[in-house]
Design a protein around this motif. Structure first.
Motif, short mmCIF file in Angstrom:
data_model
loop_
_atom_site.label_atom_id
_atom_site.label_comp_id
_atom_site.label_asym_id
_atom_site.label_seq_id
_atom_site.Cartn_x
_atom_site.Cartn_y
_atom_site.Cartn_z
N GLN A 74 0.84 -1.18 0.09
CA GLN A 74 0.12 -0.03 0.08
C GLN A 74 0.82 1.35 -0.20
N ALA A 75 0.39 2.22 -0.41
CA ALA A 75 1.10 3.60 -0.72
C ALA A 75 0.93 4.00 1.05
N SER A 76 1.95 4.92 1.39
CA SER A 76 1.85 5.54 2.73
C SER A 76 1.90 6.93 2.50
N ALA A 77 1.88 7.65 3.56
CA ALA A 77 1.72 9.00 3.63
C ALA A 77 3.12 9.56 3.47
N ASP A 78 4.19 8.94 3.32
CA ASP A 78 5.56 9.36 3.03
C ASP A 78 5.75 8.68 1.66
N PRO A 79 5.96 9.65 0.63
CA PRO A 79 6.37 9.10 -0.56
C PRO A 79 7.46 8.06 -0.74
N ASP A 80 8.35 8.22 0.24
CA ASP A 80 9.50 7.66 0.03
C ASP A 80 9.47 6.12 0.50
N LEU A 81 8.30 5.75 1.41
CA LEU A 81 8.06 4.63 1.96
C LEU A 81 6.88 3.75 1.19
N ARG A 82 6.85 2.64 1.33
CA ARG A 82 5.84 1.79 0.90
C ARG A 82 5.52 0.94 2.28
N GLN A 83 4.12 0.92 2.30
CA GLN A 83 3.64 -0.03 3.31
C GLN A 83 3.60 -1.43 3.06
N LEU A 84 3.94 -2.16 3.91
CA LEU A 84 3.82 -3.65 3.26
C LEU A 84 2.99 -4.43 4.40
N ILE A 85 1.99 -5.32 4.16
CA ILE A 85 1.33 -5.99 5.07
C ILE A 85 1.50 -7.46 4.82
N VAL A 86 2.08 -8.11 5.78
CA VAL A 86 2.52 -9.56 5.36
C VAL A 86 1.66 -10.47 6.38
N GLU A 87 0.71 -11.29 5.83
CA GLU A 87 0.25 -12.25 6.54
C GLU A 87 0.68 -13.61 6.40
N VAL A 88 0.69 -14.41 7.31
CA VAL A 88 1.13 -15.72 7.34
C VAL A 88 0.17 -16.68 7.91
N ARG A 89 -0.24 -17.91 7.50
CA ARG A 89 -1.18 -18.65 8.03
C ARG A 89 -0.71 -19.83 7.76
N ALA A 90 -1.31 -20.97 8.44
CA ALA A 90 -1.01 -22.38 8.03
C ALA A 90 -1.86 -22.81 6.74
N PRO A 91 -1.62 -23.74 5.97
CA PRO A 91 -2.33 -24.20 5.07
C PRO A 91 -3.83 -24.81 5.32
N GLU A 92 -3.95 -25.20 6.40
CA GLU A 92 -5.33 -25.81 6.69
C GLU A 92 -6.24 -24.42 7.57
N ASP A 93 -5.76 -23.35 7.64
CA ASP A 93 -6.26 -22.25 8.42
C ASP A 93 -6.72 -21.45 7.38
N THR A 94 -7.89 -20.64 7.60
CA THR A 94 -8.55 -19.46 6.76
C THR A 94 -8.11 -18.29 7.18
N ALA A 95 -7.82 -17.75 8.38
CA ALA A 95 -7.25 -16.68 9.03
C ALA A 95 -5.84 -16.79 9.36
N PRO A 96 -5.24 -15.49 9.07
CA PRO A 96 -3.72 -15.58 9.45
C PRO A 96 -3.38 -15.72 10.65
N THR A 97 -2.21 -16.62 10.81
CA THR A 97 -1.87 -16.65 12.31
C THR A 97 -1.11 -15.45 12.63
N ILE A 98 -0.35 -14.71 11.77
CA ILE A 98 0.27 -13.58 12.32
C ILE A 98 0.11 -12.54 11.03
N THR A 99 0.01 -11.22 11.55
CA THR A 99 -0.09 -10.15 10.42
C THR A 99 0.96 -9.12 10.70
N LEU A 100 1.87 -8.62 9.98
CA LEU A 100 2.93 -7.94 10.17
C LEU A 100 2.96 -6.72 9.30
N ARG A 101 2.88 -5.77 9.89
CA ARG A 101 2.89 -4.36 9.08
C ARG A 101 4.18 -3.77 9.30
#
Length: 111
Positions: A74-101
């Motif tokens: 995603q874009a961020s308020a600072d044009p020099d930075l990009r916001q990344l949202i990383v979601e990690v889940r087990a293959p058998e899960d539907t919801a992420p175990t961890i979400t890191l921004r």
């Protein structure tokens, strides 16, 4: 005979408590592993090594588990930075175990 019954009941309680503790530790280990996967994905993106942002889930092994990782950019308020949202889940899960921004340099190679 009564003492043996008391010991049997106490032993069953101790076993249940130990089993619950092992399950708690297993969950902690699992969440820590997922956190490391997310941190690795964010570090790869910061180094310009990551690929597949906004491209869906990709498989990644870590410790004894296989994880699925998805990165949204995603874009961020600072044009020099990009916001990344990383979601990690087990293959058998539907919801992420961890979400890191996190944020990476917009000048890094696109992921």
């Amino acid at each position: 005979m009564v003492a043996m019954a008391i010991l049997a009941i106490a032993t069953a309680g101790i076993l249940r408590a130990a089993e619950a503790h092992v399950d708690l530790l297993r969950g902690l280990e699992r969440r820590a592993s997922a956190q490391w996967v997310a941190e690795n994905a964010l570090a790869e993106a910061g180094a310009g090594m990551a690929s597949g942002a906004n491209a869906g889930w990709r498989d990644t092994p870590m410790l004894a588990w296989r994880w699925q990782v998805r990165t949204h950019e995603q874009a961020s308020a600072d044009p020099d930075l990009r916001q990344l949202i990383v979601e990690v889940r087990a293959p058998e899960d539907t919801a992420p175990t961890i979400t890191l921004r996190g944020f990476v340099d917009a000048g890094a190679a696109p992921s």
